[in-house]
Write a protein that holds these residues in place. Structure first.
Motif, PDB file in Angstrom:
ATOM      1  N   TYR A 147      -2.210  10.256   5.203  1.00  0.00           N
ATOM      2  CA  TYR A 147      -1.583   8.838   4.754  1.00  0.00           C
ATOM      3  C   TYR A 147      -1.587   8.874   3.049  1.00  0.00           C
ATOM      4  CZ  TYR A 147      -1.454   3.932   3.726  1.00  0.00           C
ATOM      5  OH  TYR A 147      -0.971   2.619   3.339  1.00  0.00           O
ATOM      6  N   PHE A 148      -2.298   9.450   2.464  1.00  0.00           N
ATOM      7  CA  PHE A 148      -2.326   9.051   0.776  1.00  0.00           C
ATOM      8  C   PHE A 148      -1.238  10.300   0.556  1.00  0.00           C
ATOM      9  CE2 PHE A 148      -5.982   6.886   1.139  1.00  0.00           C
ATOM     10  CZ  PHE A 148      -5.599   5.660   0.603  1.00  0.00           C
ATOM     11  N   PHE A 150       1.614  10.569   2.287  1.00  0.00           N
ATOM     12  CA  PHE A 150       2.762   9.535   2.451  1.00  0.00           C
ATOM     13  C   PHE A 150       3.049   8.763   1.274  1.00  0.00           C
ATOM     14  CE2 PHE A 150       4.170   5.602   4.578  1.00  0.00           C
ATOM     15  CZ  PHE A 150       5.448   5.931   5.067  1.00  0.00           C
ATOM     16  N   ILE A 151       1.848   7.976   0.789  1.00  0.00           N
ATOM     17  CA  ILE A 151       1.729   7.077   0.026  1.00  0.00           C
ATOM     18  C   ILE A 151       2.210   7.622  -1.311  1.00  0.00           C
ATOM     19  CG2 ILE A 151       0.145   5.535  -1.610  1.00  0.00           C
ATOM     20  CD1 ILE A 151       1.288   4.162   1.144  1.00  0.00           C
ATOM     21  N   VAL A 164       5.962   8.081  -1.568  1.00  0.00           N
ATOM     22  CA  VAL A 164       6.374   6.560  -1.518  1.00  0.00           C
ATOM     23  C   VAL A 164       6.359   6.381  -3.048  1.00  0.00           C
ATOM     24  CG1 VAL A 164       5.908   4.091  -1.467  1.00  0.00           C
ATOM     25  CG2 VAL A 164       5.955   5.464   0.714  1.00  0.00           C
ATOM     26  N   GLY A 165       5.215   6.580  -3.811  1.00  0.00           N
ATOM     27  CA  GLY A 165       5.169   6.292  -5.110  1.00  0.00           C
ATOM     28  C   GLY A 165       5.800   7.232  -6.231  1.00  0.00           C
ATOM     29  N   GLY A 210       7.577   8.751   8.318  1.00  0.00           N
ATOM     30  CA  GLY A 210       6.794   7.318   8.281  1.00  0.00           C
ATOM     31  C   GLY A 210       6.386   7.175   9.829  1.00  0.00           C
ATOM     32  N   VAL A 257       3.512   9.902  10.589  1.00  0.00           N
ATOM     33  CA  VAL A 257       2.301   9.538  10.382  1.00  0.00           C
ATOM     34  C   VAL A 257       1.404   8.331  11.249  1.00  0.00           C
ATOM     35  CG1 VAL A 257       0.576   8.283   8.378  1.00  0.00           C
ATOM     36  CG2 VAL A 257       2.627   9.503   7.690  1.00  0.00           C
ATOM     37  N   ILE A 258       2.160   7.632  11.663  1.00  0.00           N
ATOM     38  CA  ILE A 258       1.514   6.822  12.962  1.00  0.00           C
ATOM     39  C   ILE A 258       1.272   7.394  14.017  1.00  0.00           C
ATOM     40  CG2 ILE A 258       2.126   5.018  14.478  1.00  0.00           C
ATOM     41  CD1 ILE A 258       3.858   3.523  12.420  1.00  0.00           C
ATOM     42  N   VAL A 282       2.632   1.663   8.575  1.00  0.00           N
ATOM     43  CA  VAL A 282       1.996   2.910   8.487  1.00  0.00           C
ATOM     44  C   VAL A 282       0.501   2.550   8.067  1.00  0.00           C
ATOM     45  CG1 VAL A 282       1.621   5.150   7.296  1.00  0.00           C
ATOM     46  CG2 VAL A 282       3.737   4.377   8.190  1.00  0.00           C
ATOM     47  N   GLY A 283       0.377   1.791   6.913  1.00  0.00           N
ATOM     48  CA  GLY A 283      -0.728   1.496   6.276  1.00  0.00           C
ATOM     49  C   GLY A 283      -1.732   0.837   7.085  1.00  0.00           C
ATOM     50  N   ALA A 339       1.141   1.381  -4.970  1.00  0.00           N
ATOM     51  CA  ALA A 339       1.157   2.077  -3.607  1.00  0.00           C
ATOM     52  C   ALA A 339      -0.282   2.403  -3.147  1.00  0.00           C
ATOM     53  CB  ALA A 339       2.301   3.241  -3.643  1.00  0.00           C
ATOM     54  N   ILE A 340      -0.912   3.087  -3.965  1.00  0.00           N
ATOM     55  CA  ILE A 340      -2.232   3.542  -3.530  1.00  0.00           C
ATOM     56  C   ILE A 340      -3.230   2.619  -3.278  1.00  0.00           C
ATOM     57  CG2 ILE A 340      -4.059   5.060  -4.465  1.00  0.00           C
ATOM     58  CD1 ILE A 340      -2.114   6.907  -5.989  1.00  0.00           C
ATOM     59  N   LEU A 372      -2.402  -0.701  -2.475  1.00  0.00           N
ATOM     60  CA  LEU A 372      -2.120  -1.199  -1.110  1.00  0.00           C
ATOM     61  C   LEU A 372      -2.624  -0.425  -0.193  1.00  0.00           C
ATOM     62  CD1 LEU A 372      -0.419  -3.371   0.454  1.00  0.00           C
ATOM     63  CD2 LEU A 372       1.161  -1.833   0.014  1.00  0.00           C
ATOM     64  N   GLY A 373      -2.409   0.771  -0.093  1.00  0.00           N
ATOM     65  CA  GLY A 373      -2.779   1.782   0.990  1.00  0.00           C
ATOM     66  C   GLY A 373      -4.250   1.600   1.268  1.00  0.00           C
ATOM     67  N   MET A 374      -5.228   1.712   0.161  1.00  0.00           N
ATOM     68  CA  MET A 374      -6.406   1.783   0.139  1.00  0.00           C
ATOM     69  C   MET A 374      -7.007   0.220   0.750  1.00  0.00           C
ATOM     70  SD  MET A 374      -7.761   3.022  -3.409  1.00  0.00           S
ATOM     71  CE  MET A 374      -9.441   3.132  -3.213  1.00  0.00           C
ATOM     72  N   LEU A 410      -5.349  -1.458   2.969  1.00  0.00           N
ATOM     73  CA  LEU A 410      -4.938  -1.726   4.292  1.00  0.00           C
ATOM     74  C   LEU A 410      -5.887  -1.020   5.171  1.00  0.00           C
ATOM     75  CD1 LEU A 410      -1.021  -1.658   3.959  1.00  0.00           C
ATOM     76  CD2 LEU A 410      -2.517  -3.454   4.318  1.00  0.00           C
ATOM     77  N   MET A 411      -5.959   0.618   4.583  1.00  0.00           N
ATOM     78  CA  MET A 411      -6.960   1.648   5.217  1.00  0.00           C
ATOM     79  C   MET A 411      -8.369   1.141   5.523  1.00  0.00           C
ATOM     80  SD  MET A 411      -6.778   5.375   4.354  1.00  0.00           S
ATOM     81  CE  MET A 411      -6.553   6.602   5.829  1.00  0.00           C
ATOM     82  N   PHE A 412      -9.026   0.771   4.532  1.00  0.00           N
ATOM     83  CA  PHE A 412     -10.483   0.739   4.449  1.00  0.00           C
ATOM     84  C   PHE A 412     -10.570  -0.879   4.954  1.00  0.00           C
ATOM     85  CE2 PHE A 412      -9.888   4.203   1.685  1.00  0.00           C
ATOM     86  CZ  PHE A 412     -10.442   5.094   2.428  1.00  0.00           C
TER      87      PHE A 412
END
Lengths: 102, 569
Positions: free
Chosen positions: A38-39, A41-42, A45-46, A68, A71-72, B112-113, B268-269, B271-273, B275-277
């Motif tokens: 996931y990270f 992928f992120i 994105v970044g 994307g 990843v799902i 995805v997140g 981005a990171i 937001l990901g954190m 959503l994920m946790f």
């Protein structure tokens, strides 16, 4: 049976150490796998928007779309791996420990 | 009864297109009404069925275990659907398709997140919860610690998370019903509040679970149909669909890659954190693991839920692109497009921005475009049902935090009679219903989207760290958990409030105090470091007790020996 006796019995059962070791190493490795997936992928994105927005060949479909969705699907597959392993192996070990503690 | 009959008759008549066509000019009026009646009738049917279930559930909901956990009698598959139902809220159904409609690929980043939290729940949380807890995640977080501080912390974390999530759902419900059913905002909010109180108070977890399961099946079915219709229209060729969408969208080919949603890597990171946790810290989701009989069923239910949710998010991507192509691109000339607000078109807005009711309505218009007015009615009813079901789950989680954690454990020190605890939980459900209606009215004209994000950030920064560390780290102490958890909670809220969305757009200040809207990257480490540091510095007698309790907890956590019984009482 008092709690202390149960604790001692379980603790001294080598199968408990085996269960904990196997389950924790699988759970932690799979957690790391999901985090990397996931990270990763992120970070794309970044830092690599351009790559995700690059069309595959002469199509409109970009690399980002299969990545994307991948990843799902990947997250689902990793969950499945854990559940399969836990159903087969961990539950058997747990049942044996519970039986031997009685 | 007479009114219902009139409604049914009208619906039956409008089902005959020839009748409407023959009426000429009047057809337009009938058409407008027809948009409302099927939706209202289908919603009434849904409510009727769910009230029947509530009646059935009420007779089984006599004990606290039945109220909080449906007596542990839900199967893995059923719970998987119920979890998926809790998670596929209106925010994701309308919001993500709306996001794909407005920005394309950015919607997929969110999907995805939102999905990747589920493996984490499976690996680190689900079985542990089932083996250690009884009714709420605070049971687990406070297992070996001083009850009062940890229960208070967990209840605060739960209630704040629930409150923000609830506001977002209530405002969404009001807006949706206003547009789709033609009912005033106030009515809509009150209907949701009243039904939620009835489900939760009388039917407890059993009714809430079945409402959620029915809704999940309907939503998955409806979304599958829509995505299929979109794919059929484009001959199952993603390229053809993308081409139609890129041609009409003002951002053109930019919708095929990440856009303006994520402006910098830190966001981005972060937001990901969240959503994920955050997923692993949502109280209404965590509560579901107590409704199944053992760790195996808990694990199975997350696996099913992950499958359903992942499938649903892939559908939202197709539906979003379908909406761009078929709604914004419905007619070559925007001035003739029935799905656009013509006042906005006249004001020079593009076809995407001019959509009637805003981008959150994209999926609704799509339902109309691919399935006609009756299908729109069906989807509208599902959307309403979705909000109702999610709101009920939230209310139950909130009521449990109040009755089980605050009342029974904090105020009564674990000595509350079961009947009293249940009475408090029902009073709390009613109070939360009123509160939800009040908040729904108060926040009518606010931006709702950030509140779901905030709920996730708080769940990730308070509930999740405390839960995870309590299960896996022997060294955590009561004081460490209490201080660290509150630091996470307070920092998440404070940072969101001082960020651009709330500080500038909501509160109307000139400039934000700090540049980030997504704050989990700061608030999560604050919580974890806080827990670690204050546990390490804690040399109290309580700390020794906390650490000594770890082994017994660990053995039960790993083997389930001594876990709360699952049989219906």
């Amino acid at each position: 049976m008092s709690t202390d006796i149960i604790i001692n019995k379980v603790r001294s059962n080598p199968k408990f150490a085996e269960l904990v070791h196997k389950r924790n190493s699988l759970a932690f490795s799979l957690t790391i796998a999901v985090l990397v997936l996931y990270f990763g992928f992120i970070l794309l994105v970044g830092y690599a928007k351009g790559f995700l927005a690059t069309p595959i060949g002469s199509n409109l479909m970009t690399f980002g779309v299969p990545i994307g969705i991948g990843v799902i699907v990947g997250a689902f597959v990793l969950t499945g791996i854990y559940v399969r392993k836990a159903n087969a192996e961990f539950d058997t070990l747990t049942a044996q420990i519970v039986e031997e503690t009685k | 009864m007479n009114r219902v009959l009139t409604l049914l008759t009208t619906a039956a008549l409008t089902a005959l297109p020839t009748v409407a066509m023959a009426a000429g000019v009047a057809a337009d009026d009938i058409k407008k009404q027809a948009t409302n009646f099927p939706a209202i009738i289908m919603f009434v049917i849904f409510v009727g069925i769910t009230l029947g279930i509530t009646y059935w559930a009420a007779r089984r909901t006599k004990s606290a275990a039945a109220f909080y956990t449906a007596g542990g009698g839900i199967t893995g598959g059923q719970n998987g659907l119920a979890i998926a139902g809790d998670y596929m809220s209106a925010a994701s159904f309308l919001g993500i398709t709306g996001l794909v409609y407005g920005s394309g690929y950015d919607g997929l980043i969110f999907s995805v997140g939102w999905l990747v939290g589920w493996p984490i729940v499976t690996f680190l949380v689900a079985e542990q919860l089932r083996n250690l807890g009884k009714f709420t995640f605070a049971d687990v977080a406070s297992f070996r610690f001083a009850q009062t501080p940890i229960r208070t912390l967990a209840a605060c974390g739960s209630l704040v998370t629930v409150a923000f999530y609830l506001i977002a759902q209530m405002v969404g419900a009001g807006k949706l019903i206003q547009i789709l059913f033609g009912l005033p905002y106030l009515w809509a909010v009150i209907i949701v509040g009243v039904l939620m109180i009835v489900y939760v108070t009388f039917g407890g977890m059993t009714a809430t679970t079945w409402v959620q399961i029915i809704k999940a099946v309907l939503l998955l079915g409806g979304a599958t149909f829509m995505a299929l219709m979109v794919l059929i229209k484009f001959g199952f060729s993603p390229e053809a669909l993308f081409k139609a969408a890129v041609d009409i969208h003002p951002k053109k080919v930019a919708i095929m890659g990440p856009g303006s949603l994520i402006t910098d890597p830190i966001s981005a990171i972060s937001l990901g954190m969240a959503l994920m946790f955050g997923t692993a810290g949502l109280p209404h989701i965590l509560m579901r693991f107590f409704t199944v009989k053992d760790a195996k069923a808990a694990r199975k239910s997350v696996f099913y839920a992950t499958g359903f949710i992942g499938y649903f998010y892939i559908l939202t991507f197709i539906m979003g692109f379908g909406a761009i192509a078929l709604i914004a691109g419905n007619t070559a000339n925007p001035a003739e497009n029935p799905f656009l607000d013509q006042a906005l078109v006249a004001a020079g807005k593009d076809a995407i921005a001019a959509i009637k009711g805003g981008s959150n309505m994209a999926v609704m218009h799509l339902a109309n475009a691919v399935g006609g007015e009756y299908f729109l009615g069906f989807i509208a009813a599902i959307a309403f049902a979705t909000i109702l079901a999610v709101v009920s789950g939230l209310a139950l989680a909130g009521a449990s935090a109040i009755s089980h954690d605050l009342y029974a454990s904090v105020f009564k020190h674990g000595k509350a009679a079961e009947a009293d605890e249940m009475r408090v939980s029902k009073i709390a459900s009613v109070a939360l219903g009123f509160l939800a209606v009040g908040l729904g009215i108060a926040f009518e004209n606010q931006n709702v989207a950030y509140m779901v994000g905030l709920a996730f950030a708080i769940a990730a920064s308070c509930n999740f760290p405390v839960l995870l560390m309590s299960v896996f780290w022997k060294g955590m102490t009561t004081r460490g958990a209490f201080i660290g958890g509150f630091l996470g909670l307070i920092s998440a809220v404070a940072l969101v409030v001082t960020g651009p969305t709330v500080w500038v757009k909501v509160l109307g200040n000139a400039a934000a105090l700090q540049p980030y809207d997504n704050v989990a990257i700061f608030s999560m480490p604050i919580a974890f470091i806080g827990i670690w540091l204050f546990s390490l510095l804690d040399n109290s007698a309580r700390a020794a007790e906390d650490k000594a309790g770890f082994e017994a907890q660990y053995i039960r956590c790993q083997t389930g020996i001594g876990a709360a019984g699952a049989a219906s009482h």
